[in-house]
Write an enzyme that holds these catalytic residues in place. Structure first.
Site, short mmCIF file in Angstrom:
data_model
loop_
_atom_site.label_atom_id
_atom_site.label_comp_id
_atom_site.label_asym_id
_atom_site.label_seq_id
_atom_site.Cartn_x
_atom_site.Cartn_y
_atom_site.Cartn_z
N SER A 46 35.49 56.78 32.35
CA SER A 46 35.84 55.74 32.27
C SER A 46 34.95 54.19 32.96
CB SER A 46 37.57 56.06 32.11
OG SER A 46 38.11 56.23 31.56
N GLN A 51 36.45 46.76 33.32
CA GLN A 51 35.96 45.12 33.76
C GLN A 51 37.02 44.56 34.20
OE1 GLN A 51 37.53 44.48 29.47
NE2 GLN A 51 35.98 45.50 28.48
N GLY A 53 39.29 44.89 37.37
CA GLY A 53 38.39 44.66 39.26
C GLY A 53 39.40 46.05 39.26
N GLU A 118 46.02 39.00 36.84
CA GLU A 118 46.28 40.11 36.21
C GLU A 118 47.81 40.30 35.67
OE1 GLU A 118 43.94 43.43 36.14
OE2 GLU A 118 41.86 42.85 34.96
N HIS A 224 46.76 50.10 25.92
CA HIS A 224 46.39 48.91 26.35
C HIS A 224 46.88 48.01 24.75
CE1 HIS A 224 44.08 45.39 27.19
NE2 HIS A 224 44.21 46.03 28.89
N ARG A 269 52.21 45.71 30.58
CA ARG A 269 51.44 46.22 29.43
C ARG A 269 51.88 46.94 28.09
NH1 ARG A 269 46.32 48.49 31.97
NH2 ARG A 269 45.29 46.47 32.17
N ARG A 363 51.61 51.86 35.25
CA ARG A 363 50.42 51.39 35.56
C ARG A 363 50.25 49.93 36.11
NH1 ARG A 363 43.99 50.80 35.05
NH2 ARG A 363 44.89 50.10 33.09
N LEU A 369 41.06 51.87 40.16
CA LEU A 369 40.27 52.55 40.66
C LEU A 369 40.76 52.09 42.34
CD1 LEU A 369 37.49 49.29 38.70
CD2 LEU A 369 37.50 52.09 38.62
#
Ligand code: FAD
Length: 506
Positions: A46, A51, A53, A118, A224, A269, A363, A369
């Site tokens: 993944s 995309q 960050g 975001e 998502h 989300r 999340r 990340l």
């Protein structure tokens, strides 16, 4: 078997070549490690697809306490606040370390990091690279020496790891080691609609569970909201950052159907994904309208997304993008402590396969990340500080067939998707038990699916990404839960005994 894999025996083994695995290997240097990745580096992980960050409180108006508050809000009462605070406080230094390793993050003309916004973040705190290419950039910096092999079983005795049984280009082999780090990524590949690489179907969870490790909060799967709706699988992701820059969700009549939700298109989300799902169930198509914002600037701001939209015949500057929800991120995983240790001696987990307590029931975008980078350092310290102990010769088992989740996908998509109920979950459990029982290609993916379904049945409430139509309320007290392989199989047999869904309990 091809023997004991010679000189490498005894070295720590890291399974997985995404950000978590590579970062752990890097942090262990100069200790020699064996890194096993089933696909060539950069493929079927993944990480290079990320995309958005990495989230870190780097802005002048930000601090780790605000980042923590947003994370706990998205996690819907289920985050481990102490573990989350520890990870998020370490995030700015981890970004700094990546920059010093050479990661070319996007910067302002004055040289400061340029921070994006975001969903559900109260501050601009997303560190990006090449607009929407953060994952690619991280992989470029971290690529190291890799063995191209697939781990098929962890060998353990007396609750202690003794080795890894794997399959490589030259056939099966056994690596004797008492230290294994699982960094195998997510589970989206257990569903028909997913943004994850096809190889991300929870193999690490099957390895850990069969070795006896406890898995935690498996029912929490983030869907998502905005995957590009078309025939391609895995589905392309239209990042949240696009909504962060002002794009809105509309249906075929142009109605902005989420406008009245708190937070509208930038609500957590799970709320946005369920809103889209329900609207689609009502017979509508859903689009991300990018024509006004980012508008003509789209291709410059989001070059990778613009590229795959163009390939699908859509120009986001002038046409709305068709979208639908897709399985995207697994909040649950191998239960680990603050050093990444599982319940089995000698087994650590890092990255998406681990459950650290940061993500709770949902999340916060771009925290994963960050988690992988921060926790890899702590895992590496713990592995390096754990003596290998007296070498044991692992008792090997027959090499299981290469896992294939094809038969599992329709079952999981029908019974354990965005909206769940007892009847659907029980039906899924019965079908998965039948597949999990045999030594076939479906058995490991079905085992993981079964464990998810059992935990989803046991959670008789709706919280974060876990939505039960038969239990729409959230319990007053938040409760985390874990499950082992033996318990899961026993629960599934119990379900199987009851033909009527109202009698079916996990
Ligand atoms: C399209 C997309 C966009 C995303 N965007 C963001 C974002 O902007 N910000 C963010 O924070 N998160 C994002 N995420 C989530 C994030 O990318 C992942 O959570 C993270 O990259 C996981 O890293 P990992 O190292 O744990 O796993 P991965 O990067 O998935 O790597 C797993 C590795 O394990 C290997 N493997 C698996 N099983 C075996 C086995 N049995 N034997 C050997 N090797 C094995 C795989 O081949 C692979 O190399 C995104 C995810 C997707 C899919």
């Amino acid at each position: 078997m091809n023997g004991n894999f010679g000189a490498l025996a005894g070295h720590p083994a890291i399974i997985g070549g995404g950000l978590a695995g590579l970062m752990t290997a890097l942090r262990l240097a100069p200790h020699p490690v064996v890194l096993l990745s089933k696909a060539p580096l950069g493929e079927e992980a993944s990480t290079p697809w990320a995309q958005g960050g990495l989230a870190a409180s780097l802005g002048e108006d930000d601090d780790p306490a605000l980042h923590l508050a947003d994370t706990l809000g998205a996690g819907d009462g289920l985050c481990d606040a102490e573990a989350s605070g520890r990870i998020l406080r370490a995030a700015p230094a981890a970004i700094d370390a990546l920059a010093r390793l050479g990661a070319a993050f996007d910067r302002t003309a004055a040289g400061a990091l340029s921070l994006g916004l975001e969903a559900a973040h109260s501050r601009r705190r997303i560190v990006r690279a090449a607009g929407d290419g953060a994952g690619r950039e991280l992989m470029r910096v971290l690529v190291a020496i890799i063995e191209s092999v697939e781990a098929r079983r962890l060998l353990a005795e007396d609750n202690t790891i003794t080795g890894v049984l794997a399959a490589g280009p030259a056939g099966p082999f056994l690596l004797a080691t008492q230290r294994v780090v699982l960094a195998t990524g997510g589970i989206g590949g257990l569903f028909l609609d997913t943004t994850n690489p096809a190889g991300s179907f929870g193999q690490g969870l099957a390895l850990a569970a069969r070795a006896g490790a406890e898995l935690r909060d498996l029912e929490f799967i983030q869907f998502h909201p905005t995957a590009l709706d078309g025939p391609e699988r895995p589905m392309k992701l239209v990042s949240e950052a696009v909504r962060g820059e002002g794009a809105v969700l509309v249906d075929e009549t142009g109605l902005r159907f989420l406008a009245k939700e708190p937070g509208a298109e930038l609500a957590p989300r799970d709320v946005v994904a369920r809103g889209i799902w329900r609207h689609m169930a009502g017979g509508h198509r859903v689009y991300l309208d990018t024509r006004e914002k980012p508008g003509a600037d789209f291709a410059r701001r989001f070059p990778a997304i613009a590229g795959f939209c163009q390939a699908a015949g859509i120009d986001p500057a002038t046409q709305p993008i068709p979208v639908r929800p897709a399985a995207h991120y697994h909040m649950g995983g191998v239960a680990v402590d603050g050093a990444g240790r599982s319940s089995i001696a000698g087994l650590w987990a890092c990255g998406e396969v681990a459950s650290t307590g940061l993500h709770g029931a949902n999340r916060l975008a771009s925290n994963s990340l960050t988690e992988a980078v921060v926790c890899a350092g702590w895992v590496a310290e713990s592995v390096a500080g754990t003596l290998a102990g007296r070498a044991r010769t692992p008792v090997s088992v027959a090499l299981p067939p290469a896992p294939d989740p094809t038969l599992v996908r329709p079952i999981m998509s029908r019974g354990a998707g965005l909206l769940r109920n007892r009847e659907g979950l029980c039906e899924a459990a019965r079908a998965l038990l039948a597949l999990a029982s045999g030594p076939t290609a479906a058995s490991d993916p079905a085992t993981v699916g079964l464990m998810i379904v059992v935990m989803a049945l046991r959670r008789e409430e709706s919280r974060g990404a876990h939505a039960r139509t038969d239990f729409p309320r959230r319990d007053r007290v938040a409760r985390r839960a874990s499950l082992g392989f033996v318990d899961a199989i026993a629960a599934a047999r119990e379900i199987d005994r009851h033909a009527h869904p109202t009698a079916c309990r996990a």
